[in-house]
Design an enzyme around this catalytic site. Structure first.
Site, mmCIF file in Angstrom:
data_model
loop_
_atom_site.group_PDB
_atom_site.id
_atom_site.type_symbol
_atom_site.label_atom_id
_atom_site.label_comp_id
_atom_site.label_asym_id
_atom_site.label_seq_id
_atom_site.Cartn_x
_atom_site.Cartn_y
_atom_site.Cartn_z
ATOM 1 N N LYS A 44 -36.270 -5.112 -19.954
ATOM 2 C CA LYS A 44 -36.592 -4.199 -21.057
ATOM 3 C C LYS A 44 -35.332 -3.609 -21.689
ATOM 4 O O LYS A 44 -35.149 -3.657 -22.915
ATOM 5 C CB LYS A 44 -37.485 -3.067 -20.553
ATOM 6 C CG LYS A 44 -37.706 -1.941 -21.561
ATOM 7 C CD LYS A 44 -38.545 -0.827 -20.991
ATOM 8 C CE LYS A 44 -37.832 0.025 -19.971
ATOM 9 N NZ LYS A 44 -36.930 1.031 -20.610
ATOM 10 N N LYS B 56 -28.148 6.127 -24.585
ATOM 11 C CA LYS B 56 -28.653 5.495 -23.364
ATOM 12 C C LYS B 56 -28.695 3.975 -23.508
ATOM 13 O O LYS B 56 -28.391 3.241 -22.562
ATOM 14 C CB LYS B 56 -30.050 6.020 -23.028
ATOM 15 C CG LYS B 56 -30.652 5.420 -21.746
ATOM 16 C CD LYS B 56 -29.802 5.707 -20.514
ATOM 17 C CE LYS B 56 -30.308 5.004 -19.257
ATOM 18 N NZ LYS B 56 -31.602 5.483 -18.786
ATOM 19 N N THR C 65 -36.158 5.565 -21.121
ATOM 20 C CA THR C 65 -35.279 4.758 -21.969
ATOM 21 C C THR C 65 -36.119 4.065 -23.026
ATOM 22 O O THR C 65 -37.037 3.316 -22.699
ATOM 23 C CB THR C 65 -34.525 3.716 -21.117
ATOM 24 O OG1 THR C 65 -33.770 4.401 -20.111
ATOM 25 C CG2 THR C 65 -33.582 2.886 -21.967
#
EC number: 1.1.1.411
Length: 298
Positions: free
Chosen positions: A240, A172, A96
């Site tokens: 994150k 994503k 990701t």
């Protein structure tokens, strides 16, 4: 086809094991942790600690590392895999990362005569082990064709979003907005119920049979009920990933207040020392605020 998997973590190991079982693939794993290497070798694969030591002439690389910096280092850094790859090899990047990072890595791959598929995944450790991940991919027809044997082995569904790198990464990030908010609100509901005197097991049973249920509630809250902080996906991952949501939202001038609040809860849990724990334990942020006792704590 000679294949490498870089990153034998909770999802990477599952993907690598499924590639081992696929016909016509010779699979090498790469991870700096000796325990991960040993597990993969015991399953019948080969393993190295550095990408620079992967077999020469590798024709496809699947990356399941944590972030863009790790991906760049694993591919193009001083100890990266690029010199070991065959001409025209395909890179399938399933970590990701921000869309601009996907575009940057794709450009570097193209400059080196390599194909690139921007292919983040969803499904968690269980989906990876079962070969049932969902892939959100973008890449050229040639890159997708070369990557097809890998994707068929690891995925139940491959969505091809177009040729432009970054489309998969964008999808994503949007997906992670939902995933992160759902985990945070699942923890909030469980914490509220505990504070108000409900039995947490009964709360779980009722919610999972009613309209308020979500995939994340049903999947993550058992970890809280069992007191199991083993990180299938860690709090730090959503620090994150929800950060990436905020970055994308700012880039396109779009407000994401729910994602921002969920992000702060994960940051709070990390600040309390829980960053390496299972992401369900974002509930520790609520515990610190309210003094509740979680199941298995007496």
């Amino acid at each position: 086809m000679r294949v490498a998997v870089i990153g034998l973590g909770s999802m990477g190991m599952g993907a690598a094991l499924n590639l081992l079982r696929a016909p016509g693939l010779e699979v090498a794993g790469c991870d700096p942790r000796p325990a991960a290497q040993a597990e993969f070798v015991a399953a019948g694969g080969s393993a190295v600690g550095r990408a620079a030591d992967l077999p020469e002439g590798t024709e496809a690389v699947l990356l399941l590392v944590v972030n863009a910096a790790q991906a760049a280092a694993a591919l193009f850094g001083p100890e990266g895999a690029a010199p070991r790859l065959a001409p025209g090899a395909v890179i399938v990047n399933s970590c990701t990362l921000a869309p601009e990072d996907a575009r940057r890595l794709a450009a570097e791959a193209e400059a080196r005569g390599l194909l690139y598929v921007d292919a983040p995944v969803s499904g968690g450790a269980a989906g990876a082990r079962a070969g049932q991940m969902t892939v959100m991919a973008s890449g050229s027809a040639a890159a997708m064709a070369k990557a097809a044997p890998l994707l068929a082995a690891i995925a139940k569904k491959v969505w091809h979003l177009g040729e432009a790198p970054g489309l998969g990464a964008t999808m994503k990030v949007v997906h992670q907005l939902l995933a992160g908010v759902h985990i945070a609100v699942a923890a909030e509901a469980m914490a509220l119920g505990i504070k108000a005197g409900l039995d947490p097991q009964r709360l779980f049973e009722i919610v999972t049979g009613a309209a308020g249920n979500s995939w994340m509630f049903e999947n993550r809250m058992p970890h809280v009920l069992e007191g199991d902080e083993t990180p299938r996906s860690a709090v730090d991952i959503f620090v994150k990933d929800l950060g990436l949501v905020g970055d994308l939202a700012r880039d396109v001038a779009f407000p994401t207040p729910l994602a921002a609040q969920a992000h702060q809860l994960f940051v709070a849990a990390r600040a309390q020392g829980h960053g390496g724990k299972d992401d369900a334990f974002v509930i520790r942020a609520y515990q610190a605020l309210t003094g509740i006792r979680l199941p298995k704590e007496g």
